[in-house]
Design an enzyme around this catalytic site. Structure first.
Site, short mmCIF file in Angstrom:
data_model
loop_
_atom_site.label_atom_id
_atom_site.label_comp_id
_atom_site.label_asym_id
_atom_site.label_seq_id
_atom_site.Cartn_x
_atom_site.Cartn_y
_atom_site.Cartn_z
N CYS A 1 -9.14 33.79 37.31
CA CYS A 1 -10.34 34.50 37.80
C CYS A 1 -10.22 35.99 37.49
O CYS A 1 -10.24 36.37 36.33
CB CYS A 1 -10.51 34.23 39.29
SG CYS A 1 -12.18 34.56 39.86
N HIS B 1 -9.74 28.02 39.90
CA HIS B 1 -8.55 28.37 40.69
C HIS B 1 -7.62 27.18 40.90
O HIS B 1 -7.77 26.47 41.91
CB HIS B 1 -8.99 28.89 42.07
CG HIS B 1 -9.63 30.23 42.03
ND1 HIS B 1 -8.93 31.39 42.22
CD2 HIS B 1 -10.91 30.61 41.82
CE1 HIS B 1 -9.76 32.43 42.13
NE2 HIS B 1 -10.97 31.98 41.89
N GLU C 1 -4.67 27.24 41.97
CA GLU C 1 -3.87 27.46 43.19
C GLU C 1 -4.63 27.04 44.45
O GLU C 1 -4.04 26.91 45.51
CB GLU C 1 -3.41 28.92 43.26
CG GLU C 1 -4.43 29.93 43.78
CD GLU C 1 -5.52 30.30 42.77
OE1 GLU C 1 -5.55 29.71 41.67
OE2 GLU C 1 -6.35 31.17 43.11
#
Lengths: 84, 228
Positions: free
Chosen positions: B86, B195, B197
């Site tokens: 990002c 994302h 994560e």
């Protein structure tokens, strides 16, 4: 002292979604003459005189930081001002 | 294996990134402030999402001049895995570690929801645990993820198989060629808008991101751990 005006806009070849939205809004206000809207940034720099060439200096600043030349064009105006 | 999570003023996905490595992947990880000049003690560098320097001027434009980015450049030259997610991707683009630039999303809206991605190249150090063509679900959260590059650059990206992830089914932001993530020519720098994560636990919606981090560890073990 110099007053420098820097204008940064998206390149002609890059679609400007903000500009397109604003054009649509102007059309809905019946300003149908509007052909195109490009939205950009305006920056005003006050720069002290030095032994460095002002034109070269501003160009460097634009290339390195103020504009991303992958998607943006820039132009600038340099005005010499007298400090009171 | 030791990971660095770089923290800029305005990073806000650093804690998620740390959690993914420490708790889910169970590898060593450390936060590194943007002033740090040496990253030699790390095996992989993670640039998390957020709004570094408030996204002033352009996303990532100011962060790319921070001290730590010189060390990131060095780590990239040394072939260490570098992942930018990002805002981290935007910083890598501004730094010239990856080609292209980000535009505002076509809709002009900030989009925050899970999306489908297709793994376009599973022969990278970031994707070897995925199947080629695997469809995965990973959340996005951005207002400027509309990837752009010029024609010759796109041609190069395709020819070198540098497009690693593409949006699948629907393109949420207008990104050129449905690009969601790309690697550099050498293959050790990955930038992606989704994302991973945030997708490391089924309880939180998806664990599809975990394989990305597992791939990095797998690569590192294969290249660094001497087997008898």
């Amino acid at each position: 002292m110099y007053k420098v005006k820097v204008y940064v806009t998206l390149r002609e070849s890059v679609l400007d979604p903000q500009g397109t939205a604003v054009k649509g809004a102007l059309h809905s206000l019946s300003y149908t003459e509007v052909q195109d809207v490009r939205i950009g940034k305006f920056m005003e720099l006050v720069i002290e005189k030095s032994d460095r060439d002002i034109d070269k200096l501003v160009r460097e600043m634009c290339e390195k930081l103020l504009a991303n030349t992958v998607i943006e064009d820039y132009r600038y105006e340099i005005e010499e001002v007298v400090v009171q | 294996m030791k990971f660095a999570v770089i923290v800029f003023p305005g990073s806000n996905c650093d804690v998620d990134m740390y959690h993914a490595i420490a708790d889910e992947l169970q590898e060593e990880v450390e936060y590194v402030w943007h002033d740090e000049e040496n990253l030699d003690r790390f095996d992989a560098i993670l640039l998390p999402g957020g709004f570094s320097y408030g996204d002033y001027l352009r996303s990532g434009a100011i962060a790319r001049f921070s001290n730590v980015m010189k060390a990131v450049q060095k780590a990239a030259d040394e072939g260490k895995p570098i992942l930018g997610v990002c805002n981290g991707f935007q910083i890598l683009l501004e730094a010239g570690l990856l080609p292209g630039a980000m535009r505002r999303n076509n809709s002009l809206k900030f989009i925050c929801r899970p999306v489908s991605l297709k793994v376009e190249n599973n022969e990278t150090m970031f994707t070897s645990s995925y199947e080629q063509g695997e469809i995965i679900t990973i959340p996005i959260a951005h207002g400027e993820g509309n990837y752009y590059c010029d024609e010759p650059t796109l041609k190069r990206l395709i020819e070198n198989r540098q497009i690693v992830f593409r949006y699948y089914g629907e393109n949420p932001n207008g990104s050129l060629s449905d690009i969601a993530g790309i690697v550099n020519e050498k293959g050790n720098v990955l930038g992606m808008m989704p994302h991973p994560e945030r997708a490391v636990d089924v309880l939180l919606g998806s664990a599809d991101g975990l394989k990305l981090f597992q791939s990095i560890v797998k690569y590192w073990r294969e290249t660094h751990v001497i087997t008898a």
